[in-house]
Design an enzyme around this catalytic site. Structure first.
Site, mmCIF file in Angstrom:
data_model
loop_
_atom_site.group_PDB
_atom_site.id
_atom_site.type_symbol
_atom_site.label_atom_id
_atom_site.label_comp_id
_atom_site.label_asym_id
_atom_site.label_seq_id
_atom_site.Cartn_x
_atom_site.Cartn_y
_atom_site.Cartn_z
ATOM 1 N N GLU A 14 0.676 -1.265 0.012
ATOM 2 C CA GLU A 14 -0.151 -0.101 0.125
ATOM 3 C C GLU A 14 0.735 1.531 -0.051
ATOM 4 O O GLU A 14 0.596 2.234 -0.493
ATOM 5 C CB GLU A 14 -0.887 0.095 1.323
ATOM 6 C CG GLU A 14 -1.974 -1.158 1.074
ATOM 7 C CD GLU A 14 -2.862 -0.862 0.016
ATOM 8 O OE1 GLU A 14 -3.159 0.128 -0.425
ATOM 9 O OE2 GLU A 14 -3.325 -2.153 -0.434
ATOM 10 N N ASP B 278 3.276 -4.098 -5.705
ATOM 11 C CA ASP B 278 4.056 -5.529 -5.199
ATOM 12 C C ASP B 278 5.449 -5.375 -5.326
ATOM 13 O O ASP B 278 6.221 -5.969 -4.500
ATOM 14 C CB ASP B 278 3.492 -6.771 -6.051
ATOM 15 C CG ASP B 278 2.100 -6.960 -5.870
ATOM 16 O OD1 ASP B 278 1.564 -6.401 -4.690
ATOM 17 O OD2 ASP B 278 1.390 -7.725 -6.655
#
Length: 442
Positions: free
Chosen positions: A302, A384
């Protein structure tokens, strides 16, 4: 183009887009229906029993979705051909605050019509698969509360837009865009602090290993974290989530209790019990959740969105899309044939906005949506990779795997459906991408 032909063309476009959606959804249904056996490539991501549960859950949702979407499409078609919306508009014309009365009555009618479907989804499908945590009383109180808050927020915005249309001159659409943009930013600022607590209780995450690790992660990236909250998402659903919000130097992170496990979850639940909240966990609920390192890996992902400017990029894209949409509205909103085709004998701005945004811009909205899906997938892979680059690759793989299992995500997908609709790439693709990045950077 005369009014009748225009109406038929827009209705045909609406049906074409609906059938396209049904086509790709049916492809996804067939992919899940035919994948009876767990493929070798997903065996390390999901066990046999969990795979069967995920497949059953998806098939149930597909079948429900087909019936629900066809019902809604046929109902909309009947309402348009039968003149339901013009009838309701003119029937409420004599009331003070005409627009508010029209929108409120229509919203209540739509809610009542959709209520059996929503009840079935919540208390039959979600309940059967272990996700629903609501009582029937909580469900109705929550729905009424959401409706009232929605009315309170929506009506001033609608009247503000209407006033700008009447008084804004030839470039009113620019002022509407500025007005809506300010309102959106304002709501993004106040919603988590003033509105969300009307529905859920937020508590500071208790001191401990998890809080320390999250604060260390934020500090290492110079992320201006000011508050770290946990919310009792389990009183509604067993689905898990986490999100960040805030502007400039006032950033906050919210974790759902369903994301946690072990001692961290127990500490959070003690807070809720002390505050008078009722906590009920099944054996399956106790198996869900992540360890602390996996939660930190999720937040590393995030924070990757923040560090890579994805949030700002999404905001810019949204603003460009809003400006274009309002510019189209400004060009067409006095198009009499549009109103006449749908059964109106004058050109009320609010109706014009509904018709233009839902029907005139329908094809553009579909294409823009696919474009945003493609952009979002790219951003997810980037976030990611960011988390993996911080050294959280293995824990991120573990977190993604658990998220998939806990939320009964089916690891098999139709490629076209996924390409058009999945803002987040399937877990199989994300895990493969993280592993490829790790292998490349050994």
């Amino acid at each position: 183009m005369d009014a009748s032909c225009l109406f038929k063309a827009l209705l045909a476009t609406n049906w074409a887009l609906f059938l396209w959606d049904q086509y790709i959804t049916f492809r996804q249904y067939k992919a899940h229906k035919n994948a009876v056996k767990r493929p070798n490539e997903v065996k390390e991501l999901i066990g046999e029993e969990d795979y069967k549960k995920a497949r059953d859950y998806k098939i149930d949702n597909h079948l429900f979705g087909f019936f629900h979407s066809w019902f809604n499409q046929l109902l909309l078609t009947a309402q348009l051909i039968g003149g339901y919306y013009p009838f309701l508009w003119y029937a409420t014309a004599s009331y003070p605050l005409h627009v508010a009365v029209f929108l409120s009555i229509n919203s209540i009618i739509e809610t009542i019509i959709d209520l059996p479907w929503d009840l079935y989804s919540t208390f039959i499908i979600e309940d059967a698969h272990g996700f629903n945590k609501q009582t029937i009383g909580f469900y109705f109180v929550d729905k009424i509360k959401k409706m009232l808050v929605g009315f309170a927020l929506t009506m001033p915005i609608v009247y503000g837009i209407e006033w700008i249309i009447v008084n804004g001159g030839p470039y009113f659409f620019v002022y509407i865009w500025l007005f809506v943009s300010v309102v959106v930013l304002l709501l993004m600022t106040i919603y988590p602090t003033f509105i969300a607590p009307l529905f859920d209780k937020y508590f500071p995450l208790p001191d401990g290993d998890l809080k320390t690790k999250i604060e260390q992660l934020a500090a290492s990236l110079s992320y201006p974290l000011t508050e770290l909250y946990v919310v009792n998402g389990s009183k509604r659903s067993a689905h898990s989530n986490a999100y960040m919000y805030g502007f400039w130097k006032n950033k906050r992170i919210v974790l759902y209790d369903t994301l946690l496990s072990g001692a961290e979850k127990e500490k959070v639940h003690e807070l809720y019990v002390a505050a008078g909240e009722k906590i009920e966990e099944t054996e399956n609920d106790k198996k869900r959740g992540m360890n602390n390192d996996e939660v930190v890996a999720v937040l590393g992902h995030e924070l990757g969105h923040w560090a890579l400017w994805h949030t700002l990029i999404n905001l810019v894209i949204t603003e460009v899309n809003l400006f274009f949409s309002f510019a189209v509205f400004g060009y067409f909103y006095k198009w009499e044939a549009l109103y006449q085709g749908f059964g109106y004998h004058d050109t009320p701005p609010v109706i014009g906005m509904m018709l233009i945004f839902q029907f005139v811009l329908a094809l553009y909205n579909q294409l823009a949506s696919i474009g945003m899906v493609i952009h979002s997938r790219s951003a997810e892979f980037g976030a990611d990779e960011f988390a993996a680059n911080l050294g959280h690759g293995e824990n991120l793989i573990g977190a993604l795997t658990k998220l998939g299992v806990d939320n009964l995500s089916m690891p098999i997908n139709d490629s076209l459906y996924s390409w058009c609709t999945h803002t987040h790439p399937p877990v199989v693709e994300r895990v493969a991408a993280v592993r490829a990045f790790q292998a490349k950077n050994k």
